[in-house]
Design a protein around this motif. Structure first.
Motif: not given
Length: 190
Positions: A149, A152-153, A185-186, A189-190
Motif C-alpha cells: 500500500k 502504491y501510494n 485507492d489501494y 483495505k487494512s
C-alpha cells in the motif's frame, strides 16, 4: 556495366541509410504518452531486439549516456505496460519497470531535461502504480499489504505530481495529462 554498378551502389547506399535511420526509433508524444511512431498499431519488442541489444551494450560501456538511458527506459515502458502485460501480478514487468524508472531518473539527474523525458518518467511511474492494483487479500499477510500500500501510494503520488507539472508546462495539452493521472485507492483495505 557501368550503369549496373552505379545502380547497385545506389541501392546499397539506400539500404544503409534505412538501417541507420532505424537505429533510434521515431517517437512522438500523443495524448500525453511517449509512443514509438513506427506506423504499427501495437508495440512488438521482437521488432526492436537488435536496437535493445545495442542499447544494452552502449550502457555497459558508457552507463551515463543519457540518450541510451532514455531509449532503454522507453523500451522497458512499452514492453511492460498495461497493453503489453495486462496481468498485474506478474513479477517480471514490475522488475523491468523499476529498472526503467532507475534509467529515466538517472538520465534526468545527468541533465537530460527534454520534455519527452519528463513525460516518460510520469508514464513509467503510472505503469508501476498499476502493477500494485491487482492485489487480493488472500495473497499477502498484513505486513506485505502495508508495504505494498505504501509503495502504491508513493508511485501514485509521484506519477500524479509529474503529470501536474506536465499539465502546467504544456497548457495546450493539459487535459491529456490530467486524464492520465492515477485514480483510486489501494485495493486491499487494512
Amino acid at each position: 556495366m557501368k550503369a549496373f554498378v552505379t545502380s547497385l551502389f545506389i541501392l546499397a547506399s539506400l539500404f544503409f541509410v534505412k538501417v541507420s535511420v532505424m537505429a533510434q526509433p521515431p517517437i512522438r508524444i500523443i495524448a500525453g504518452k511517449v509512443l514509438i511512431n513506427d506506423g504499427s498499431m501495437i508495440f512488438t519488442a521482437s521488432k526492436y531486439k537488435s536496437t535493445i541489444n545495442s542499447l544494452d551494450k552502449i550502457l555497459k560501456i558508457n552507463p551515463n549516456d543519457t540518450t541510451s538511458l532514455f531509449y532503454r527506459a522507453l523500451f522497458y515502458s512499452h514492453s511492460n505496460n498495461l497493453m503489453a502485460k495486462p496481468y498485474q501480478k506478474e513479477n517480471a514487468p514490475l522488475e523491468n519497470l523499476l529498472i526503467g524508472k532507475g534509467q529515466i531518473e538517472k538520465a534526468i539527474s545527468l541533465g537530460m531535461s527534454s520534455f519527452k523525458t519528463r513525460v516518460l518518467r510520469a508514464q513509467i511511474y503510472s505503469d508501476i502504480a498499476y502493477r500494485y492494483t491487482g492485489d487480493e487479500s488472500w495473497m499477502f499477510n498484513k505486513k506485505q499489504v502495508a508495504d505494498r500500500k505504501t509503495l502504491y501510494n508513493t508511485y501514485k503520488d509521484l506519477a500524479n505530481k509529474y503529470y501536474d507539472e506536465l499539465a502546467k508546462e504544456d497548457e495546450n495539452n493539459a487535459w491529456d495529462y490530467q486524464r492520465l493521472k492515477v485514480e483510486g485507492d489501494y485495493p486491499i483495505k487494512s
